[in-house]
Design an enzyme around this catalytic site. Structure first.
Site, PDB file in Angstrom:
ATOM      1  N   LYS A  27       0.119  -1.935  -8.565  1.00  0.00           N
ATOM      2  CA  LYS A  27      -0.591  -2.765  -9.555  1.00  0.00           C
ATOM      3  C   LYS A  27      -2.107  -2.604  -9.477  1.00  0.00           C
ATOM      4  CE  LYS A  27      -0.247  -6.934  -6.667  1.00  0.00           C
ATOM      5  NZ  LYS A  27       0.513  -6.287  -5.574  1.00  0.00           N
ATOM      6  N   ARG A 102       0.607 -16.044  -6.713  1.00  0.00           N
ATOM      7  CA  ARG A 102       1.722 -15.607  -5.866  1.00  0.00           C
ATOM      8  C   ARG A 102       2.895 -16.585  -5.904  1.00  0.00           C
ATOM      9  NH1 ARG A 102      -0.227 -11.455  -2.678  1.00  0.00           N
ATOM     10  NH2 ARG A 102      -2.497 -11.346  -2.486  1.00  0.00           N
ATOM     11  N   ARG A 141       2.986   4.656   4.669  1.00  0.00           N
ATOM     12  CA  ARG A 141       1.577   4.330   4.895  1.00  0.00           C
ATOM     13  C   ARG A 141       1.221   4.494   6.375  1.00  0.00           C
ATOM     14  NH1 ARG A 141       0.411  -1.248   1.598  1.00  0.00           N
ATOM     15  NH2 ARG A 141       1.628  -2.108   3.331  1.00  0.00           N
ATOM     16  N   ARG A 174       1.834   0.600  10.829  1.00  0.00           N
ATOM     17  CA  ARG A 174       1.831  -0.838  11.122  1.00  0.00           C
ATOM     18  C   ARG A 174       3.275  -1.327  11.286  1.00  0.00           C
ATOM     19  NH1 ARG A 174      -3.177  -3.208   9.600  1.00  0.00           N
ATOM     20  NH2 ARG A 174      -4.410  -1.911   8.182  1.00  0.00           N
ATOM     21  N   ARG A 185      10.567  -8.703   3.801  1.00  0.00           N
ATOM     22  CA  ARG A 185       9.451  -9.145   2.966  1.00  0.00           C
ATOM     23  C   ARG A 185       9.809  -9.087   1.489  1.00  0.00           C
ATOM     24  NH1 ARG A 185       5.086  -5.113   4.626  1.00  0.00           N
ATOM     25  NH2 ARG A 185       4.075  -5.851   2.713  1.00  0.00           N
TER      26      ARG A 185
END
Length: 230
Positions: A27, A102, A141, A174, A185
């Protein structure tokens, strides 16, 4: 000639947009591209909070206490930061807001904040992605533990495989970007964001966009739909 066509298209695009999407949906990338095309301004509460903290303002110090502990900044403080900063943006330009809403409880707070500066929400764009794609994107990532620079094994590679371009440190993944944690998540985020999407869909201002194709294809679809459905 082309510049004139682009200007005409941009004039048809609504002036106040909210971009939503799960982590990894792209986004922010799409918001940046649209802002570049139409000389718009991207407004992110996360970015505003970090800037307030960097400048040592009263609000920044308050936000920093939560950020330093890895906690979410309370809604009241988030929207006080947003409200105090919106007046700094050009009211004549396209605004694309990200990271602003959110939860369902934040919707009225967000719209009250817009009204306080003479704007109203025109359209909400939601980039849809499959769980499989999100897991793949986020798990690819990498970041540098020394300087914090971020990379992606598909979209933004380091010059030397697995090594930071800035300081030569070995890149790591991470914990939050490990597949099983990402899946948890996603489930949590979906449960929350679906309520928000239903709210905007009921009002007829939600545009759902497939986030699976290339960045360029998504951008083209967004421009076409916003300029025609706006």
């Amino acid at each position: 000639m082309l510049q004139g066509v682009m200007k005409a298209i941009c004039e048809k695009i609504p002036k106040t947009l909210l971009f939503l999407g799960l982590a990894g949906s792209g986004k922010d990338t799409q918001a940046d591209l649209l802002c570049e095309l139409c000389s718009g301004q991207k407004i992110s509460t996360g970015g505003l909070a970090r800037n307030e903290k960097k400048n040592g303002t009263r609000l920044g110090k308050m936000a920093g206490e939560y950020m330093g502990k890895g906690l979410l900044i309370p809604d009241d403080l988030v929207y006080e930061i947003l409200r105090s900063n919106l007046l700094k943006f050009d009211k004549e330009k396209l605004w694309i807001l990200t990271g602003v809403v959110r939860t369902i409880d934040q919707v009225p707070m967000f719209e009250d904040t817009l009204r306080s500066v003479g704007r109203k929400l025109d359209r909400v764009v939601f980039l849809e992605l499959s769980e499989e794609t999100i897991v793949h994107r986020l798990s690819r990532r990498r970041f540098c533990p020394k300087c914090g620079a971020t990379y992606h094994l598909d979209f933004e590679k380091s010059k030397k495989d697995g090594i930071c371009d800035i300081d030569g440190e070995k890149l790591i993944q991470r914990n939050d970007d490990k597949p099983e944690i990402i899946k948890t998540r996603i489930r949590e985020e979906k449960a929350v964001i679906n309520e928000v999407l239903d709210k905007f869909e009921e009002r007829g201002i939600l545009i759902r966009v497939d986030g699976e194709p290339s960045i360029e294809k998504i951008h083209e679809e967004l421009v076409e739909r916003l300029s025609n459905e706006g």
